[in-house]
Write an enzyme that holds these catalytic residues in place. Structure first.
Site, PDB file in Angstrom:
ATOM      1  N   LYS A   1       0.849  -0.414   0.115  1.00  0.00           N
ATOM      2  CA  LYS A   1       0.152   0.220   0.030  1.00  0.00           C
ATOM      3  C   LYS A   1       1.224   0.884   0.358  1.00  0.00           C
ATOM      4  CE  LYS A   1      -3.893  -2.307   2.552  1.00  0.00           C
ATOM      5  NZ  LYS A   1      -5.046  -2.117   3.320  1.00  0.00           N
TER       6      LYS A   1
ATOM      7  N   TYR B   1     -12.985  -1.760  -2.762  1.00  0.00           N
ATOM      8  CA  TYR B   1     -13.168  -1.788  -1.842  1.00  0.00           C
ATOM      9  C   TYR B   1     -14.399  -1.339  -1.906  1.00  0.00           C
ATOM     10  CZ  TYR B   1      -8.468  -1.190  -0.436  1.00  0.00           C
ATOM     11  OH  TYR B   1      -7.225  -2.121  -0.193  1.00  0.00           O
TER      12      TYR B   1
ATOM     13  N   ARG C   1      -2.003 -14.622   4.947  1.00  0.00           N
ATOM     14  CA  ARG C   1      -3.391 -13.814   5.727  1.00  0.00           C
ATOM     15  C   ARG C   1      -2.172 -14.076   7.375  1.00  0.00           C
ATOM     16  NH1 ARG C   1      -7.384 -10.784   4.285  1.00  0.00           N
ATOM     17  NH2 ARG C   1      -8.299 -11.436   6.130  1.00  0.00           N
TER      18      ARG C   1
ATOM     19  N   THR D   1      -5.285  -7.202  10.995  1.00  0.00           N
ATOM     20  CA  THR D   1      -5.635  -5.141  10.187  1.00  0.00           C
ATOM     21  C   THR D   1      -5.324  -4.498  10.436  1.00  0.00           C
ATOM     22  OG1 THR D   1      -7.138  -6.697   9.073  1.00  0.00           O
ATOM     23  CG2 THR D   1      -7.286  -4.228   9.325  1.00  0.00           C
TER      24      THR D   1
ATOM     25  N   ARG E   1       2.888  -6.568   8.616  1.00  0.00           N
ATOM     26  CA  ARG E   1       2.431  -5.373   9.611  1.00  0.00           C
ATOM     27  C   ARG E   1       2.868  -4.825  10.704  1.00  0.00           C
ATOM     28  NH1 ARG E   1      -4.161  -7.298   7.396  1.00  0.00           N
ATOM     29  NH2 ARG E   1      -4.256  -5.639   6.090  1.00  0.00           N
TER      30      ARG E   1
ATOM     31  N   ASN F   1      -1.600   0.222   6.657  1.00  0.00           N
ATOM     32  CA  ASN F   1      -1.762  -0.798   6.823  1.00  0.00           C
ATOM     33  C   ASN F   1      -0.763  -1.887   6.275  1.00  0.00           C
ATOM     34  OD1 ASN F   1      -3.262  -1.746   5.911  1.00  0.00           O
ATOM     35  ND2 ASN F   1      -5.090  -2.900   7.341  1.00  0.00           N
TER      36      ASN F   1
ATOM     37  N   HIS G   1      -2.140  -5.551   1.482  1.00  0.00           N
ATOM     38  CA  HIS G   1      -3.057  -6.126   1.394  1.00  0.00           C
ATOM     39  C   HIS G   1      -3.097  -8.358   1.004  1.00  0.00           C
ATOM     40  CE1 HIS G   1      -7.731  -7.086   0.069  1.00  0.00           C
ATOM     41  NE2 HIS G   1      -6.776  -7.084  -0.989  1.00  0.00           N
TER      42      HIS G   1
ATOM     43  N   GLU H   1     -10.244  -9.787  -7.919  1.00  0.00           N
ATOM     44  CA  GLU H   1      -8.956  -9.101  -7.434  1.00  0.00           C
ATOM     45  C   GLU H   1      -7.458  -9.111  -8.263  1.00  0.00           C
ATOM     46  OE1 GLU H   1      -9.829  -8.626  -2.568  1.00  0.00           O
ATOM     47  OE2 GLU H   1      -7.833  -8.964  -2.786  1.00  0.00           O
TER      48      GLU H   1
HETATM   49  P1  CMP Z   1      -7.975  -4.220   4.661  1.00  0.00           P
HETATM   50  O1  CMP Z   1      -8.118  -5.453   4.494  1.00  0.00           O
HETATM   51  O2  CMP Z   1      -6.097  -4.620   3.450  1.00  0.00           O
HETATM   52  O3  CMP Z   1      -8.832  -3.881   3.443  1.00  0.00           O
HETATM   53  C1  CMP Z   1      -9.658  -3.012   3.744  1.00  0.00           C
HETATM   54  C2  CMP Z   1      -9.447  -2.183   4.049  1.00  0.00           C
HETATM   55  O4  CMP Z   1      -9.986  -0.836   5.056  1.00  0.00           O
HETATM   56  C3  CMP Z   1      -8.208  -2.738   5.325  1.00  0.00           C
HETATM   57  O5  CMP Z   1      -7.094  -3.463   4.863  1.00  0.00           O
HETATM   58  C4  CMP Z   1      -7.537  -1.261   5.790  1.00  0.00           C
HETATM   59  O6  CMP Z   1      -6.737  -0.901   5.351  1.00  0.00           O
HETATM   60  C5  CMP Z   1      -8.940  -0.266   5.812  1.00  0.00           C
HETATM   61  N1  CMP Z   1      -9.704  -0.454   7.269  1.00  0.00           N
HETATM   62  C6  CMP Z   1      -9.853  -1.330   8.388  1.00  0.00           C
HETATM   63  N2  CMP Z   1     -10.493  -1.085   9.265  1.00  0.00           N
HETATM   64  C7  CMP Z   1     -10.704   0.099   9.478  1.00  0.00           C
HETATM   65  C8  CMP Z   1     -10.988   0.955  10.442  1.00  0.00           C
HETATM   66  N3  CMP Z   1     -11.441   0.673  11.440  1.00  0.00           N
HETATM   67  N4  CMP Z   1     -10.220   2.560   9.922  1.00  0.00           N
HETATM   68  C9  CMP Z   1      -9.846   2.614   9.149  1.00  0.00           C
HETATM   69  N5  CMP Z   1      -9.376   1.899   7.705  1.00  0.00           N
HETATM   70  C10 CMP Z   1      -9.826   0.457   7.817  1.00  0.00           C
END
Ligand code: CMP
Length: 139
Positions: free
Chosen positions: A11, A51, A87, A93, A104, A114, A117, A128
């Site tokens: 990212k 998304y 994962r 996350t 991460r 984070n 992805h 994707e």
């Molecule tokens: P990812 O799981 O790759 O894809 C969805 C993304 O949404 C996740 O990574 C984060 O970058 C973002 N995300 C998920 N939860 C939150 C949150 N509570 N606040 C901000 N960003 C979020």
């Protein structure tokens, strides 16, 4: 079901912080083969489509702004049990909850920013991958 492909993006935060090389090294050291790879930048329309499952979430605007603010690196990866193993390699996350040594835990700065992805299912890995790569770009 065991799968052998997943999709990832490094990212904008991790690209800005100079972590492309280190993250690719972690990925290949963990046994993933890189089938496709490109540095690109998402448009707002791209990020909204990618998304779309999160479109009703309160963080959607922030997520689209973050994912479009600079280049990303997209890749298709191959390994036995790819979706689940990847994962595990990237961690939770929220980097505060990500296990030690995960990508991460090493490179992410917050829940939103984070670093990487990883697809959450075989079906999404295929969707994707096709979003970013044509068949002739995957080897
Ligand atoms: P990812 O799981 O790759 O894809 C969805 C993304 O949404 C996740 O990574 C984060 O970058 C973002 N995300 C998920 N939860 C939150 C949150 N509570 N606040 C901000 N960003 C979020």
């Amino acid at each position: 079901m065991m799968t052998n492909r997943t999709f990832t993006m490094i990212k904008p935060d991790a690209v800005e912080n100079g972590h492309i090389g280190s993250i690719l090294e972690k990925i290949t050291s963990a046994g993933f083969k890189i089938l496709a790879l490109k540095k690109t930048q998402l448009t707002v329309a791209d990020a909204e489509a990618f998304y779309s499952v999160h479109s009703e979430r309160p963080f959607f605007g922030e997520l689209v702004e973050f994912m479009t603010r600079g280049p990303i690196v997209a890749a298709v990866l191959e390994k036995e049990n790819a979706v689940n193993d990847f994962r595990v390699l990237i961690g939770a996350t929220n980097p505060a909850e990500a296990a030690e040594g995960t990508i991460r835990s090493l490179y992410a700065t917050s829940m939103g920013e984070n670093a990487v992805h990883g697809s959450d299912s075989d079906e999404n890995a295929a969707i994707e991958s096709a979003f970013h790569f044509s068949g002739r770009e995957i080897f």
